[in-house]
Design a protein around this motif. Structure first.
Motif, short mmCIF file in Angstrom:
data_model
loop_
_atom_site.label_atom_id
_atom_site.label_comp_id
_atom_site.label_asym_id
_atom_site.label_seq_id
_atom_site.Cartn_x
_atom_site.Cartn_y
_atom_site.Cartn_z
N PHE A 24 10.83 -10.42 11.37
CA PHE A 24 9.86 -9.36 11.63
C PHE A 24 9.50 -8.70 10.31
CE2 PHE A 24 13.86 -7.20 11.45
CZ PHE A 24 13.61 -5.90 11.02
N HIS A 25 8.26 -8.21 10.23
CA HIS A 25 7.80 -7.57 9.01
C HIS A 25 8.40 -6.17 8.87
CE1 HIS A 25 4.00 -10.29 8.67
NE2 HIS A 25 5.13 -10.95 8.50
N ALA A 26 8.65 -5.78 7.62
CA ALA A 26 9.33 -4.51 7.35
C ALA A 26 8.57 -3.31 7.89
CB ALA A 26 9.55 -4.35 5.85
N GLY A 27 7.26 -3.42 7.96
CA GLY A 27 6.47 -2.35 8.54
C GLY A 27 5.96 -1.35 7.52
N SER A 28 5.24 -0.37 8.00
CA SER A 28 4.56 0.59 7.15
C SER A 28 4.63 1.98 7.77
CB SER A 28 3.09 0.18 6.98
OG SER A 28 2.33 1.22 6.42
N ALA A 29 4.72 2.98 6.90
CA ALA A 29 4.66 4.37 7.36
C ALA A 29 3.23 4.80 7.67
CB ALA A 29 5.26 5.29 6.30
N VAL A 30 2.27 4.02 7.17
CA VAL A 30 0.83 4.25 7.38
C VAL A 30 0.35 5.50 6.64
CG1 VAL A 30 -1.06 4.52 9.05
CG2 VAL A 30 0.93 3.09 9.63
N ASP A 31 0.96 6.65 6.93
CA ASP A 31 0.57 7.91 6.31
C ASP A 31 1.61 8.32 5.25
OD1 ASP A 31 -1.62 8.12 8.04
OD2 ASP A 31 -0.37 9.09 9.57
N ALA A 32 1.13 8.88 4.15
CA ALA A 32 2.02 9.26 3.05
C ALA A 32 3.12 10.21 3.50
CB ALA A 32 1.21 9.89 1.93
#
Length: 304
Positions: free
Chosen positions: A127-135
């Motif tokens: 699975f991909h580590a992912g992102s917080a999207v917003d700072a």
């Protein structure tokens, strides 16, 4: 006890009867029309020594139950061929998302992939580590990773099921882990749980700024990976060349030796001690099995 059971890696017996680690090479394998019906002939035609499959839509949230007859045929067929099996979870999975529904669906998707993995004899779920999207969400994102992953890891370990394998992203978009050094805080978030492994993708690492094409660049990156995550944590390699420049944060795969990373880097990959015994999967452009077969043959040729 076998060498594989001792090391957790893949072993072959030489002509002299001694055991030596090797790097089985295969491809991401299509399953449309039936897991066993589609994947086994494809693996045979491509010369695969390992297979990776989706068990749900790569860009959707639907979680199909699977066909028990196909599961059995696939599991037995891979066993007869000696093919290790890996699952790639949906590309939508993002445990760091600020959207609660996305996190919930991501957890359900990983739980489903682990169940399907047990049914088909898979060794790991990528699975991909992912992102917080917003700072402003970065700190909360890693807390979400902890809260969501720990129960999944505990359950998988208790049932001796597939491991979860986190794959760093190509970078950009507030990624939680793109450069290999960023795997340190990611693993720390789940107390370096023994059931969380790592999948290293060459195109992602290149896109995130690791200069794999420089002489010794692949070796240095893998050295850093091991120093960051520890020995034995790397469980799978995605070997993909790239259409783009180093640091582009663009994840566009190219066939081995035909992209901007280049064949010498993959020779370093196949010779590095960290990849000894580790399955290698190509996710490169292909018409039917032809492109994958060529890339598999190239990587086998580069194996020391």
């Amino acid at each position: 006890m076998t060498a594989r059971e001792i090391t957790g890696h893949h072993a072959v017996t030489t002509a002299h009867g001694t055991t030596a680690q090797h790097r089985p090479v295969g491809s991401h394998t299509p399953t449309s029309g039936g897991l066993a019906k589609a994947a086994l002939p494809y693996a045979d035609a491509a010369g695969s020594q390992v297979v990776q499959v989706y068990v749900s839509n790569s860009r959707g949230w639907a979680l199909p139950a699977g066909d028990p007859a196909q599961d059995t045929r696939f599991r037995d067929g891979c066993g007869e061929r000696g093919l290790p099996v890996f699952i790639h979870a949906s590309l939508l999975v993002n445990l760091g998302s600020p959207t609660a529904n996305t996190v919930e669906r991501s957890a359900e998707t990983l739980a489903h992939a682990l169940r399907r993995g047990r049914a088909i004899g898979a060794e790991g779920v990528v699975f991909h580590a992912g992102s917080a999207v917003d700072a402003g969400h970065a700190e909360a994102a890693l807390r979400q990773v902890r809260e969501t992953l720990l129960p999944l890891l505990d359950e998988a370990a208790a049932s001796d099921g597939p491991r979860l394998l986190v794959e760093p992203s190509a970078g950009g978009g507030r990624s939680l882990a793109s450069r290999v050094e960023q795997l340190g805080p990611y693993l720390d978030a789940v107390d370096r749980h023994p059931w969380l492994g790592v999948c290293f993708d060459t195109c992602h690492a290149w896109a995130a700024g690791h200069d794999l094409a420089a002489e010794g660049g692949m070796t240095a990156t893998l050295d850093t990976l091991v120093a960051t995550v520890g020995a034995g944590r790397l469980r799978l390699v995605h070997a993909n060349d790239s259409k783009d420049l180093c640091g582009s944060t663009r994840d566009r795969h190219e066939n081995i030796g035909k992209g901007t990373i280049g064949e010498p880097a993959f020779a370093e990959l196949m010779a590095h001690p960290a990849t000894a015994g580790i399955p290698v999967v190509v996710e490169t452009p292909t018409e039917k099995h032809v492109g994958h077969a060529a890339d598999i043959a190239t990587l086998k040729r580069l194996h020391p």
